[in-house]
Design a protein around this motif. Structure first.
Motif, PDB file in Angstrom:
ATOM      1  N   LEU A  15      93.296 -26.090  52.840  1.00 34.50           N
ATOM      2  CA  LEU A  15      92.969 -25.726  51.459  1.00 34.50           C
ATOM      3  C   LEU A  15      91.476 -25.448  51.301  1.00 34.50           C
ATOM      4  O   LEU A  15      91.080 -24.461  50.676  1.00 34.50           O
ATOM      5  CB  LEU A  15      93.410 -26.845  50.521  1.00 34.50           C
ATOM      6  N   ALA A  16      90.639 -26.289  51.895  1.00 38.41           N
ATOM      7  CA  ALA A  16      89.184 -26.085  51.811  1.00 38.41           C
ATOM      8  C   ALA A  16      88.766 -24.797  52.522  1.00 38.41           C
ATOM      9  O   ALA A  16      87.934 -24.035  52.014  1.00 38.41           O
ATOM     10  CB  ALA A  16      88.462 -27.285  52.414  1.00 38.41           C
ATOM     11  N   LEU A  17      89.352 -24.533  53.686  1.00 35.57           N
ATOM     12  CA  LEU A  17      89.025 -23.309  54.414  1.00 35.57           C
ATOM     13  C   LEU A  17      89.536 -22.063  53.691  1.00 35.57           C
ATOM     14  O   LEU A  17      88.858 -21.030  53.667  1.00 35.57           O
ATOM     15  CB  LEU A  17      89.596 -23.364  55.830  1.00 35.57           C
ATOM     16  N   ARG A  18      90.710 -22.153  53.102  1.00 36.35           N
ATOM     17  CA  ARG A  18      91.248 -21.016  52.342  1.00 36.35           C
ATOM     18  C   ARG A  18      90.351 -20.697  51.150  1.00 36.35           C
ATOM     19  O   ARG A  18      90.149 -19.533  50.810  1.00 36.35           O
ATOM     20  CB  ARG A  18      92.665 -21.305  51.852  1.00 36.35           C
ATOM     21  N   GLU A  19      89.810 -21.734  50.512  1.00 38.82           N
ATOM     22  CA  GLU A  19      88.895 -21.508  49.386  1.00 38.82           C
ATOM     23  C   GLU A  19      87.640 -20.763  49.853  1.00 38.82           C
ATOM     24  O   GLU A  19      87.201 -19.801  49.212  1.00 38.82           O
ATOM     25  CB  GLU A  19      88.492 -22.837  48.750  1.00 38.82           C
ATOM     26  N   THR A  20      87.078 -21.186  50.968  1.00 40.10           N
ATOM     27  CA  THR A  20      85.898 -20.523  51.513  1.00 40.10           C
ATOM     28  C   THR A  20      86.210 -19.069  51.858  1.00 40.10           C
ATOM     29  O   THR A  20      85.426 -18.161  51.556  1.00 40.10           O
ATOM     30  CB  THR A  20      85.404 -21.264  52.773  1.00 40.10           C
ATOM     31  N   ARG A  21      87.353 -18.845  52.452  1.00 40.60           N
ATOM     32  CA  ARG A  21      87.735 -17.478  52.840  1.00 40.60           C
ATOM     33  C   ARG A  21      87.995 -16.611  51.609  1.00 40.60           C
ATOM     34  O   ARG A  21      87.653 -15.424  51.601  1.00 40.60           O
ATOM     35  CB  ARG A  21      88.967 -17.513  53.741  1.00 40.60           C
ATOM     36  N   THR A  22      88.560 -17.192  50.556  1.00 40.24           N
ATOM     37  CA  THR A  22      88.783 -16.452  49.320  1.00 40.24           C
ATOM     38  C   THR A  22      87.463 -15.944  48.751  1.00 40.24           C
ATOM     39  O   THR A  22      87.365 -14.791  48.312  1.00 40.24           O
ATOM     40  CB  THR A  22      89.506 -17.332  48.283  1.00 40.24           C
ATOM     41  N   LYS A  23      86.452 -16.785  48.773  1.00 41.00           N
ATOM     42  CA  LYS A  23      85.135 -16.380  48.270  1.00 41.00           C
ATOM     43  C   LYS A  23      84.552 -15.240  49.102  1.00 41.00           C
ATOM     44  O   LYS A  23      83.982 -14.291  48.545  1.00 41.00           O
ATOM     45  CB  LYS A  23      84.181 -17.574  48.255  1.00 41.00           C
ATOM     46  N   LEU A  24      84.684 -15.314  50.419  1.00 41.30           N
ATOM     47  CA  LEU A  24      84.191 -14.245  51.289  1.00 41.30           C
ATOM     48  C   LEU A  24      84.915 -12.925  51.021  1.00 41.30           C
ATOM     49  O   LEU A  24      84.282 -11.868  50.902  1.00 41.30           O
ATOM     50  CB  LEU A  24      84.385 -14.616  52.757  1.00 41.30           C
ATOM     51  N   LEU A  25      86.231 -12.980  50.950  1.00 43.16           N
ATOM     52  CA  LEU A  25      87.013 -11.761  50.737  1.00 43.16           C
ATOM     53  C   LEU A  25      86.760 -11.171  49.353  1.00 43.16           C
ATOM     54  O   LEU A  25      86.670  -9.947  49.203  1.00 43.16           O
ATOM     55  CB  LEU A  25      88.501 -12.049  50.939  1.00 43.16           C
ATOM     56  N   ALA A  26      86.601 -12.024  48.341  1.00 47.65           N
ATOM     57  CA  ALA A  26      86.291 -11.533  46.996  1.00 47.65           C
ATOM     58  C   ALA A  26      84.924 -10.858  46.976  1.00 47.65           C
ATOM     59  O   ALA A  26      84.737  -9.820  46.320  1.00 47.65           O
ATOM     60  CB  ALA A  26      86.329 -12.678  45.994  1.00 47.65           C
ATOM     61  N   SER A  27      83.978 -11.401  47.709  1.00 44.54           N
ATOM     62  CA  SER A  27      82.656 -10.789  47.812  1.00 44.54           C
ATOM     63  C   SER A  27      82.752  -9.424  48.486  1.00 44.54           C
ATOM     64  O   SER A  27      82.093  -8.459  48.065  1.00 44.54           O
ATOM     65  CB  SER A  27      81.712 -11.696  48.590  1.00 44.54           C
ATOM     66  N   ASN A  28      83.561  -9.327  49.517  1.00 40.09           N
ATOM     67  CA  ASN A  28      83.757  -8.041  50.201  1.00 40.09           C
ATOM     68  C   ASN A  28      84.329  -7.003  49.234  1.00 40.09           C
ATOM     69  O   ASN A  28      83.847  -5.869  49.171  1.00 40.09           O
ATOM     70  CB  ASN A  28      84.693  -8.192  51.396  1.00 40.09           C
ATOM     71  N   ILE A  29      85.345  -7.390  48.464  1.00 39.46           N
ATOM     72  CA  ILE A  29      85.982  -6.466  47.529  1.00 39.46           C
ATOM     73  C   ILE A  29      85.001  -6.050  46.439  1.00 39.46           C
ATOM     74  O   ILE A  29      84.916  -4.874  46.075  1.00 39.46           O
ATOM     75  CB  ILE A  29      87.261  -7.094  46.934  1.00 39.46           C
ATOM     76  N   ALA A  30      84.229  -7.008  45.941  1.00 36.07           N
ATOM     77  CA  ALA A  30      83.266  -6.706  44.880  1.00 36.07           C
ATOM     78  C   ALA A  30      82.176  -5.751  45.353  1.00 36.07           C
ATOM     79  O   ALA A  30      81.618  -5.007  44.548  1.00 36.07           O
ATOM     80  CB  ALA A  30      82.637  -8.002  44.370  1.00 36.07           C
ATOM     81  N   ASN A  31      81.870  -5.769  46.628  1.00 34.44           N
ATOM     82  CA  ASN A  31      80.804  -4.922  47.167  1.00 34.44           C
ATOM     83  C   ASN A  31      81.326  -3.700  47.909  1.00 34.44           C
ATOM     84  O   ASN A  31      80.618  -3.120  48.734  1.00 34.44           O
ATOM     85  CB  ASN A  31      79.906  -5.750  48.096  1.00 34.44           C
TER      86      ASN A  31
END
Length: 128
Positions: A15-31
C-alpha cells in the motif's frame, strides 16, 4: 507491534509503495506537455521485495530515531520512451494512463485485503 505487522503481511508495504508510485505516475501525466520532462517510475515488484527483505524499514543509528516506512524502498528511475518526442519529453500518455490504472487496481486490492485483516483483528479483540 511486530505481531500486528506480521499479521498485516505484505499488503501494508504494498500500500505504501503503491501510494508512492501513484504520485510518480500522476506527476508524469500532469507534465505530458512540458518540454524536456523525463517520465519517472520504479519497478514495483523489485521495490516490494526490497521492502520485505529489510523489514520495510530504513536503518537507524539510535533507538530514538524514526525509521522510514516501505516507501523508502522505491528507487525511481527514468522511463525509456517507445516513441520519443521532438521536444525531449519522454511521457507517453497512453502508457502512463495504463500504468496508473493498473497501479490503482493494485492499490484497491491491497486496501481491501488489509481491511479484511483489520476486521479479523477487531473481531479477535472483541472475542467474537
Amino acid at each position: 507491534m511486530s505481531a500486528i505487522r506480521d499479521h498485516l503481511g505484505i499488503h501494508a508495504d504494498a500500500l505504501a509503495l503503491r501510494e508512492t508510485r501513484t504520485k510518480l505516475l500522476a506527476s508524469n501525466i500532469a507534465n505530458a506537455g512540458t518540454p524536456h520532462f523525463k517520465a519517472r517510475d520504479f519497478d514495483f515488484t523489485a521495490a516490494l521485495e526490497r521492502a520485505r527483505s529489510d523489514g520495510g524499514r530504513a536503518g537507524t543509528t539510535h533507538p530514538r530515531h524514526i525509521a522510514l516506512g516501505a516507501s523508502g524502498a522505491a528507487d525511481p528511475g527514468y522511463r525509456v520512451p517507445v516513441n520519443p518526442a521532438l521536444d525531449g519529453n519522454t511521457v507517453e500518455l497512453n502508457v502512463e494512463q495504463m500504468e496508473f490504472a493498473e497501479n490503482t487496481l493494485g492499490y484497491m486490492t491491497s486496501l481491501q485485503l488489509l481491511n479484511g485483516k483489520i476486521s479479523g483483528l477487531k473481531r479477535a479483540i472483541k472475542g467474537q
